[in-house]
Write a protein that holds these residues in place. Sequence first.
Motif, PDB file in Angstrom:
ATOM      1  N   GLY A 636      40.013  23.796  39.285  1.00 37.48           N
ATOM      2  CA  GLY A 636      40.220  24.606  38.142  1.00 37.48           C
ATOM      3  C   GLY A 636      39.696  25.665  37.894  1.00 37.48           C
ATOM      4  N   ALA A 637      38.300  25.851  38.689  1.00 36.00           N
ATOM      5  CA  ALA A 637      37.712  27.134  38.505  1.00 36.00           C
ATOM      6  C   ALA A 637      37.574  28.029  39.700  1.00 36.00           C
ATOM      7  CB  ALA A 637      35.937  26.999  38.050  1.00 36.00           C
ATOM      8  N   ARG A 638      37.292  27.591  40.896  1.00 34.83           N
ATOM      9  CA  ARG A 638      36.833  28.273  42.094  1.00 34.83           C
ATOM     10  C   ARG A 638      38.212  28.610  42.717  1.00 34.83           C
ATOM     11  NH1 ARG A 638      33.572  25.651  46.497  1.00 34.83           N
ATOM     12  NH2 ARG A 638      35.685  24.880  47.403  1.00 34.83           N
ATOM     13  N   TYR A 639      39.237  27.830  42.920  1.00 33.41           N
ATOM     14  CA  TYR A 639      40.348  27.741  43.457  1.00 33.41           C
ATOM     15  C   TYR A 639      41.168  28.902  42.813  1.00 33.41           C
ATOM     16  CZ  TYR A 639      44.753  27.000  46.245  1.00 33.41           C
ATOM     17  OH  TYR A 639      45.851  27.164  46.900  1.00 33.41           O
ATOM     18  N   PHE A 640      41.560  28.787  41.537  1.00 37.02           N
ATOM     19  CA  PHE A 640      42.081  29.740  40.795  1.00 37.02           C
ATOM     20  C   PHE A 640      41.507  31.032  40.786  1.00 37.02           C
ATOM     21  CE2 PHE A 640      44.063  25.748  39.208  1.00 37.02           C
ATOM     22  CZ  PHE A 640      45.643  26.053  39.068  1.00 37.02           C
ATOM     23  N   THR A 641      40.258  31.151  40.645  1.00 37.96           N
ATOM     24  CA  THR A 641      39.734  32.574  40.731  1.00 37.96           C
ATOM     25  C   THR A 641      39.895  33.076  42.014  1.00 37.96           C
ATOM     26  OG1 THR A 641      37.726  31.633  38.908  1.00 37.96           O
ATOM     27  CG2 THR A 641      37.403  33.540  40.417  1.00 37.96           C
ATOM     28  N   THR A 642      39.454  32.415  43.070  1.00 34.46           N
ATOM     29  CA  THR A 642      39.647  32.875  44.571  1.00 34.46           C
ATOM     30  C   THR A 642      41.202  33.497  44.651  1.00 34.46           C
ATOM     31  OG1 THR A 642      37.959  31.562  45.394  1.00 34.46           O
ATOM     32  CG2 THR A 642      39.628  32.346  46.877  1.00 34.46           C
ATOM     33  N   ASN A 643      42.299  32.622  44.324  1.00 30.70           N
ATOM     34  CA  ASN A 643      43.552  33.201  44.478  1.00 30.70           C
ATOM     35  C   ASN A 643      44.003  34.037  43.599  1.00 30.70           C
ATOM     36  OD1 ASN A 643      44.703  31.253  46.946  1.00 30.70           O
ATOM     37  ND2 ASN A 643      43.440  30.072  46.058  1.00 30.70           N
ATOM     38  N   CYS A 644      43.417  34.366  42.562  1.00 29.20           N
ATOM     39  CA  CYS A 644      43.759  35.567  41.639  1.00 29.20           C
ATOM     40  C   CYS A 644      42.871  36.955  42.293  1.00 29.20           C
ATOM     41  CB  CYS A 644      43.317  35.400  40.327  1.00 29.20           C
ATOM     42  SG  CYS A 644      44.451  34.296  39.574  1.00 29.20           S
ATOM     43  N   GLY A 645      41.997  36.744  43.325  1.00 31.95           N
ATOM     44  CA  GLY A 645      41.420  37.772  43.852  1.00 31.95           C
ATOM     45  C   GLY A 645      40.049  38.238  43.320  1.00 31.95           C
ATOM     46  N   ARG A 646      39.259  38.922  44.084  1.00 30.01           N
ATOM     47  CA  ARG A 646      38.244  39.425  43.548  1.00 30.01           C
ATOM     48  C   ARG A 646      38.316  40.830  42.892  1.00 30.01           C
ATOM     49  NH1 ARG A 646      33.421  37.912  46.936  1.00 30.01           N
ATOM     50  NH2 ARG A 646      32.251  39.536  46.166  1.00 30.01           N
ATOM     51  N   ILE A 647      37.678  41.345  41.743  1.00 32.56           N
ATOM     52  CA  ILE A 647      38.001  42.463  41.113  1.00 32.56           C
ATOM     53  C   ILE A 647      37.122  43.593  41.752  1.00 32.56           C
ATOM     54  CG2 ILE A 647      37.632  43.335  38.984  1.00 32.56           C
ATOM     55  CD1 ILE A 647      39.501  41.038  38.700  1.00 32.56           C
ATOM     56  N   ALA A 648      37.955  44.800  41.625  1.00 31.76           N
ATOM     57  CA  ALA A 648      37.482  46.009  42.271  1.00 31.76           C
ATOM     58  C   ALA A 648      38.005  46.893  41.420  1.00 31.76           C
ATOM     59  CB  ALA A 648      38.163  46.307  43.809  1.00 31.76           C
ATOM     60  N   ASN A 649      37.462  48.169  41.508  1.00 33.13           N
ATOM     61  CA  ASN A 649      37.584  49.315  40.533  1.00 33.13           C
ATOM     62  C   ASN A 649      38.956  49.804  40.865  1.00 33.13           C
ATOM     63  OD1 ASN A 649      34.797  49.334  39.686  1.00 33.13           O
ATOM     64  ND2 ASN A 649      34.182  50.472  41.346  1.00 33.13           N
ATOM     65  N   SER A 650      39.701  49.285  41.880  1.00 32.13           N
ATOM     66  CA  SER A 650      41.036  49.920  42.125  1.00 32.13           C
ATOM     67  C   SER A 650      42.085  49.110  40.945  1.00 32.13           C
ATOM     68  CB  SER A 650      41.508  49.768  43.357  1.00 32.13           C
ATOM     69  OG  SER A 650      41.481  48.466  43.766  1.00 32.13           O
ATOM     70  N   MET A 651      41.580  47.879  40.585  1.00 34.57           N
ATOM     71  CA  MET A 651      42.197  47.102  39.371  1.00 34.57           C
ATOM     72  C   MET A 651      42.025  47.542  38.114  1.00 34.57           C
ATOM     73  SD  MET A 651      41.806  43.519  41.493  1.00 34.57           S
ATOM     74  CE  MET A 651      42.439  43.022  43.159  1.00 34.57           C
ATOM     75  N   SER A 652      42.726  47.713  37.269  1.00 40.27           N
ATOM     76  CA  SER A 652      42.656  48.238  35.917  1.00 40.27           C
ATOM     77  C   SER A 652      42.107  47.056  35.129  1.00 40.27           C
ATOM     78  CB  SER A 652      43.896  48.604  35.508  1.00 40.27           C
ATOM     79  OG  SER A 652      44.924  47.822  35.280  1.00 40.27           O
ATOM     80  N   SER A 653      41.539  47.481  33.908  1.00 37.88           N
ATOM     81  CA  SER A 653      41.239  46.308  32.968  1.00 37.88           C
ATOM     82  C   SER A 653      42.300  45.339  32.452  1.00 37.88           C
ATOM     83  CB  SER A 653      40.643  47.170  31.523  1.00 37.88           C
ATOM     84  OG  SER A 653      41.441  47.848  31.037  1.00 37.88           O
TER      85      SER A 653
END
Length: 868
Positions: A636-653
């Motif tokens: 519920g936490a790690r798998y969903f977070t991982t597969n939505c990707g790490r956040i980088a500055n190229s991604m908007s708010s």
Amino acid sequence: MASSDGLSETLHAVTRIKLAELDKQKKSYEVAKNTLISNADVEVDSRERVRLLADGAEKLPTMTSLKDNPILSLKNLKRFTTQAERDPSVSEAFLADYEKAIRDELSVQSNKYAFATLYGQLVNEWISVGKAPDNESAADWIPVGRDEMHKQRATWEGYVFTAKETDTAAIKSYLEDLFTNSSSKEVRARFQELKRKISLKQENWDSSPFTAHVVSQCIRTILRGDVLTDKKRSTLKDFLGNDIVLNEIADVLNMRMASRASFVWEGISTVEQRRQLNGRYRFYPDEDLLQNIFLQYIGLEWSTVWKNALIGFSFNQGVLKTPSGGPTEEETRRRNLALELEPVDYKSWATSKQSRRRHGRTALEKNLREHWKDEIFLDQLPQTRFEQRGGYNAGDKDGDTRKSPLWVIQKLLHRVQALIMIQRRLGKDMTVIRSDFKWFGPSLPHSSIFAVLEFFGFNEEWLQFFQKILEVPSLFIDDAPGTEPRNRKRGTPIGVPIASFFGEALLFCLDFAVNQKADGARLYRLHDDIWLWGGVDTCVSGWSALTEFTEVMGLELNETKTGCAHITSNSAATPAKLPAGLPSGDVVWGFLKLDPISGTFIINKEKVDLHIEELTLQLKACKSVFDFTQAWNIYGARYFTTNCGRIANSMSSEFLDSMLETFQRIQQRVFGATTTGGVGAHLKQMITDKFGVADIPDGYLYFPIKMGGLELQNPFINLYLVRDRLSADPKELMDKFFEEEETQYENAKKRFQSRKDARPAKLKDVEFPTFEEYTAHREYDSSELAEVFEKLMDEPVIDEIDVRGEVKEALGHTKAGRSGWTSYEKWIFQLYAKEMIRLFGGLNIVEEGLLPMGLMDMLKQSRFKWQG
């Protein structure tokens, strides 16, 4: 559930003793406390009553000594009470407050013991569930993916036990065209050097390499993977602490290595089918531990030799082609003269970092080239024999000497996103292809493996050895008694270095073919996960090279994971039509999908919803509180977070907000849209129903295990820690770049013109480039553009939580102090501190030494057994 197979009886015994001692302390404290309160209640004089409580509290058998309490000082209270005997300024109201403080502290100690008892109940529940026969809970379990399990097993068996004979003559001809008959004399010469290195290694192979140290290092690398059962992992850990055993193992393995030519596979390779969170089943071999260590060493040794040899071959000048499109030598010469720059060969693989620092210039193209060389090229092979690297699912670990494969692929996604953003602003189209091979590991034809190895110079002795370890007799762990083992005829075992060696031996040829046949293109390949991007013509040629390799080697591309996006420089309202010669389908990874219109990754809600259904069923199957917590944390936490990707500055708010909305939808779908509290409220109710404990504070759920909490993970917090640091429109960085570029051009032009008379005669006729010429090859000569790229690639700096007041003070009295906690943990502390300090007198629910931490560490490390 979490497996308890590897938990030793000693650890169980120690846990039972700890919990029994804790229960004894609790009973002793409650009896003494109740006696003290009863005696105090009958005392009429308030001063005497406070003194009685203070004296008695100091002598109680509390969990934590009241003398060390940072909030309540009994010594001061007794002094104030003595003062009140004669000083009228110490009023009855003051004494009442002091009395309440003592009584509250007595309740705090009761709370600590109560939740310590609850902790013991949760541990015993988990142990009992882990030891219960599987059929005890079968009636309550809804089979998840059972049909899919059988289908995937049948598919796996169809590959593995059926040989596929490829055309070895065609493979040899294909490889000869690539290497020995190459039009490049550098390729031909360096290839012969490569074969000599392989031949030399075989001639000088160490037949007695094992020592106690080598054996222990092999074991450590095995333990980093996830192939072994928990029971065998426990056995290997026991080996590590025993030099006598390690030396005995080394002697046996050296004997086995010396007689390698007559090697025979001992016993049967037992196969265990395990469900992965992505819905796929993997088929893990369960083999003799000595044989496991023996093959681990051989796999690691050949992997490092192979990688170093291929690095030596590939990055010699003139072997790998460089992409076209850069400035000509004349354009570079004129630019350097006009701008008074020293020449730098941007296309050379050999340009050193020292040289770039001296010139102060690192262009985007050079950045891309070095990233491919350092992080992508033969990523699956170790850089050193015993490197410490986490597995794909494990992420990064303490002590790692190299980033995990998961980190590499996440940063690759950032790279794609940043490049698309830059290319669009430079007025250029960009094509992105993503694919992988269908059932790559199980489907690898042995004939193709041996044809490639033989071409690179492996002798008959080694080829026969490899055949013996590939064609092992195998049985499934749940096969009926009397089932005859079958020899593997295709594919490689999962999760072992020798398999990576075989796979990379084949796929290096693909990397090289794409580079040679697609105008210097770089194939971004991580195992069999394939990415290719660039101009349309480059991608068409690269895809053609990839499909040719696939056919020759007897492989098959995975259509469900194959896709292409053609992103145009203009912001069209509809996706651009794909040019001929490119694959169809979406470009996807995890829960992300590349939108060809916006040129950004977006969350694939349909795929998320499928996993929400699966998460719901897995949580319902959990029979203990600890299993539920572990399942939620992993899935519920790690798998969903991982597969939505790490956040980088190229991604908007805006993208981050879509992640927050996704996690909100997960909680609403799993735990009910009309209820509040989500997973926390559900877990509280679960504890209340099982153990009758009500009024559970939220902090108890989320605080770290070592402080007495359950360490339930909250996936929202890490997103909120960076949310305010993200730009609403990352493209603003390019706006700033264009402004500064124009200013730099004008300044350079003025400087050039001001020095016109001072220039040497041979430079008198040099003309300053036009702005169009100055900006024609930004990817090759603009260090400022490279800086923009790096900023887009960077992950936003965490906006630290401001820890203040009593929380700051309370953190100072924890074992890790004020600075030894992560930003996530500080957020948790600050969020729930008020209630936790009121109930427990600080942030520690239970003192660490009283908890069965050894057992809890094993819980977190043991392999979680997903149902179905």
